[in-house]
Design a protein around this motif. Structure first.
Motif, mmCIF file in Angstrom:
data_model
loop_
_atom_site.group_PDB
_atom_site.id
_atom_site.type_symbol
_atom_site.label_atom_id
_atom_site.label_comp_id
_atom_site.label_asym_id
_atom_site.label_seq_id
_atom_site.Cartn_x
_atom_site.Cartn_y
_atom_site.Cartn_z
ATOM 1 N N PRO A 355 0.801 -1.229 0.000
ATOM 2 C CA PRO A 355 0.000 0.000 0.000
ATOM 3 C C PRO A 355 0.831 1.275 0.000
ATOM 4 O O PRO A 355 0.288 2.359 -0.086
ATOM 5 C CB PRO A 355 -0.813 -0.125 1.297
ATOM 6 C CG PRO A 355 -0.001 -1.011 2.175
ATOM 7 C CD PRO A 355 0.673 -1.980 1.262
ATOM 8 N N ASP A 376 -1.684 -0.486 -4.180
ATOM 9 C CA ASP A 376 -2.121 0.845 -3.784
ATOM 10 C C ASP A 376 -0.934 1.772 -3.592
ATOM 11 O O ASP A 376 0.212 1.348 -3.447
ATOM 12 C CB ASP A 376 -2.941 0.777 -2.494
ATOM 13 C CG ASP A 376 -4.377 0.310 -2.752
ATOM 14 O OD1 ASP A 376 -4.860 0.507 -3.878
ATOM 15 O OD2 ASP A 376 -4.994 -0.241 -1.823
ATOM 16 N N GLY A 398 -3.837 -1.413 -7.838
ATOM 17 C CA GLY A 398 -4.203 -0.462 -6.799
ATOM 18 C C GLY A 398 -5.382 0.402 -7.195
ATOM 19 O O GLY A 398 -5.635 0.668 -8.368
ATOM 20 N N THR A 399 -6.096 0.871 -6.179
ATOM 21 C CA THR A 399 -7.252 1.753 -6.403
ATOM 22 C C THR A 399 -7.010 3.137 -5.824
ATOM 23 O O THR A 399 -7.886 3.992 -5.912
ATOM 24 C CB THR A 399 -8.515 1.142 -5.783
ATOM 25 O OG1 THR A 399 -8.300 0.922 -4.377
ATOM 26 C CG2 THR A 399 -8.865 -0.176 -6.454
ATOM 27 N N THR A 400 -5.831 3.355 -5.235
ATOM 28 C CA THR A 400 -5.493 4.667 -4.695
ATOM 29 C C THR A 400 -4.168 5.125 -5.271
ATOM 30 O O THR A 400 -3.347 4.316 -5.701
ATOM 31 C CB THR A 400 -5.378 4.626 -3.156
ATOM 32 O OG1 THR A 400 -4.307 3.734 -2.787
ATOM 33 C CG2 THR A 400 -6.666 4.138 -2.525
#
Length: 636
Positions: A355, A376, A398-400
């Motif tokens: 992340p 992320d 990732g989504t961020t």
């Protein structure tokens, strides 16, 4: 030295029984140091005690004799090649051999007959791992000192030729277990011994029984084995095979003969070198490297992986591996939750980021077939072309965060093609399988070109960088939809048309050049004062729809006499075979084909260039004058 009152003396840094080199005996015929008859609190520290021998009695290194002779600390010495024990605790005053340990260590006597450690294993390497137990007084602090020697004493206990270091612990009840990673190096085949010193009294034991050091070698089965490599509390790496510990060391060799095996390496908390040899020819093997929750740095060229915390100066953990190139085998680097850096991933490697904001650098010599997923966070991918033999795939799940991909060329000429979801350079390619916020394509300083033709990769900002070299950009059709295009030191190729396709250089006429507006270029935004054609600036310009497509094109007028076309024509004549062989007929027009360039910038700073071919010619008097000029200059 003896008798009550002979207390609290220090023997340090002496050579006893040997010359100052520590290699030649001096002929002592008694033990090197003897403390007897109640001497207390003496310290024997950092001495060399060797070659003490007697024809009558067994002369050892250090002898502590008779009850009441206690608190005598013996630590950090080099004790070897004595005819008796290296350390002998005796109630008789004479050498009496090894004094066995007793349960709970309640006895009294010289140094209270402090029990010695019992060593179970010792592994060699750049650091030395030693494990064992000690039974002694309950809830007591003890310092264990460890020594190495080329061979054990004939009694099997001691001596201690080279001091390796110490470790301090406390008994729980009467027992103490230890697993110690010593900073000193040893070689396989050396023997390790240890002493125990009660704190704070200073009672030191005799030497323990010697154990022989070995490299930690693990042999797998022909079945499907599961190996795990994780940090041990000592700072070494502990090896598990199918759930069972195989030992701890800093130098490990694993050989597996066959089967579909899994190898899981958990970095962090240990230093050393692991070598994996998978010699099997059947099954598929999976090798996984896991990072930590901190900021990790991986370095994986071909055949090994190095790991360190990003803040560390040097890599101290390394795994070498062979035999993982068979069909179906996989290698995976798994970054943790920190801001991680992965450099030089090798052939057919999967990269899984965490992340954090990860940086993944894929160099040309090693990055064949890499699939990178930073996860992320705002991740940065760097792919360097040069010798890739299989595509690199960027597949960020990732989504961020906002991800960046920098594609780098070679020092020579590069020919980039952005088509579909790929960036190609000759036979090499990067596949963009996930959204990339910022994509940069940069040449390596050579004469480069970039063609954008049907580029559909999910990209927001596209920059073509020609800094340090030249990068001519050609856009076929419309620019990628929804993409902001930025040319940094790069030059966009535009469409031009030099209206008279034949130019008589004897005339003082006008040369019109049309600069067309296309889907990727607006000629109305050209800074006319920046435009250069054949060394000349336009004396007149106008906007007209020359090609009748509904868009205004730019028409630029240049005076023939202002250009350098006459000089260019002379250069071409000087290279012409007819001229060189004297067969040129000056009464006939002499044509030379030339490709001419028009360059400039737009009002918003975009550099552009266009090319068109024309015929340049002279004849008659003008041609003869040109030939005379060339002859005078020695060019023909």
């Amino acid at each position: 030295m003896g008798n009550p009152g002979t207390d609290n003396n220090t023997f340090a840094g002496n050579y006893i029984g040997t010359d100052a080199t520590g290699t030649a005996p001096l002929g002592n015929e008694n033990s090197g140091i003897v403390i007897t008859d109640g001497g207390k609190g003496n310290r024997i520290l950092g001495n060399t005690i060797a070659f003490n021998a007697s024809r009558v009695v067994s002369a050892g290194g250090v002898r502590i004799a008779f009850s009441g002779t206690t608190g005598n600390r013996i630590q950090g010495n080099s004790i070897y090649s004595n005819s008796g024990l290296g350390i002998d605790l005796t109630t008789t005053g004479a050498a009496d051999g090894v004094t066995a340990n007793d349960d709970g260590d309640p006895d009294t006597g010289p140094n209270n007959f402090q029990n010695f450690p019992v060593l179970s294993v010792a592994h060699s390497g750049p650091k030395t791992f030693v494990a064992g137990t000690l039974n002694s007084l309950a809830n007591t602090v003890l310092t264990l000192d460890f020594y190495a020697s080329p061979a054990a004493d004939p009694a099997g206990y001691g001596e201690g030729a080279r001091y390796l270091g110490s470790w301090t612990g406390s008994t729980v009840g009467n027992d103490l277990s230890f697993a110690v990673l010593l900073a000193a190096a040893t070689s396989a085949g050396e023997v390790i011994t240890a002493t125990a010193t009660e704190e704070p009294t200073g009672n030191t034991s005799e030497f323990s029984a010697a154990v022989t050091t070995t490299d930690l070698v693990v042999i797998g089965t022909t079945g499907n084995d599961a190996y795990v490599f994780s940090a041990h509390s000592s700072g070494g790496v502990e090896v598990f095979l199918n759930g069972l510990s195989q030992g701890v060391a800093v130098q490990v060799v694993v050989t597996d003969p066959d089967g579909s095996d899994t190898y899981t390496v958990n970095f962090g908390g240990w230093t050393g070198n692991v070598t994996l040899n998978d010699t099997g020819t059947t099954g598929t093997d999976a090798l996984t490297f896991n990072g930590t929750a901190a900021d990790d740095s991986f370095n994986k060229p071909i055949g090994f992986v190095q790991w360190k915390l990003t803040a560390d100066l040097a890599y101290q953990t390394r795994v070498d591996f062979t035999g993982f190139g068979d069909t179906g085998d996989s290698i995976t680097l798994v970054a943790g939750a920190g801001n991680d850096t992965i450099h030089d991933p090798g052939t057919n490697t999967a990269i899984l980021g965490g992340p954090g904001d990860d940086t993944i650098i894929i160099d040309a010599s090693f990055g064949n077939g890499v699939v990178a997923d930073g996860g992320d966070g705002s991740d940065t991918y760097v792919v360097a072309f040069g010798s890739l033999t299989a595509p690199v795939t960027i597949a960020d799940s990732g989504t961020t965060g906002s991800d960046t991909l920098a594609v780098q060329g070679t020092p020579g000429p590069d020919a980039f093609l952005l088509a579909g979801n790929q960036v190609q350079n000759g036979a090499e390619s990067v596949i963009i399988a996930s959204p990339i916020t910022n994509l940069t394509v940069a040449g390596g300083g050579g004469v480069d070109s970039t063609t954008i033709d049907g580029f559909t990769a999910p990209t927001t900002n596209l920059a073509v960088d020609g800094t340090g070299g030249t990068n001519a950009v050609t856009i076929v059709g419309s620019p990628p939809p929804g993409v902001t295009l930025d040319l940094i030191g790069a030059v966009q190729t535009v469409d031009i048309n030099i209206k008279p396709n034949e130019i008589n250089l004897a005339n003082r006429g006008v040369i019109p050049v049309v600069l067309y507006t296309t889907a990727s270029f607006n000629a109305a935004l050209v800074d006319v004062s920046s435009v250069v054609f054949a060394g000349a600036h336009a004396f007149h310009s106008s906007l007209r729809d020359v090609d009748h497509d509904g868009d205004l094109d730019l028409v630029l007028d240049f005076r023939t006499q202002d250009t350098n076309l006459r000089q260019l024509y002379g250069q071409l004549l000087a290279e012409d075979d007819q001229v060189l062989n004297g067969r040129l007929d000056c009464n006939v027009d002499k044509h030379q084909l030339a490709t001419l360039a028009l360059t400039g910038t737009t009002v918003d700073g975009l550099q552009f260039q266009g090319f068109d071919a024309v015929d340049l010619f002279l004849s008659g008097k003008a041609l003869r004058a040109m030939l005379a000029e060339l002859a005078a200059a020695g060019l023909i």
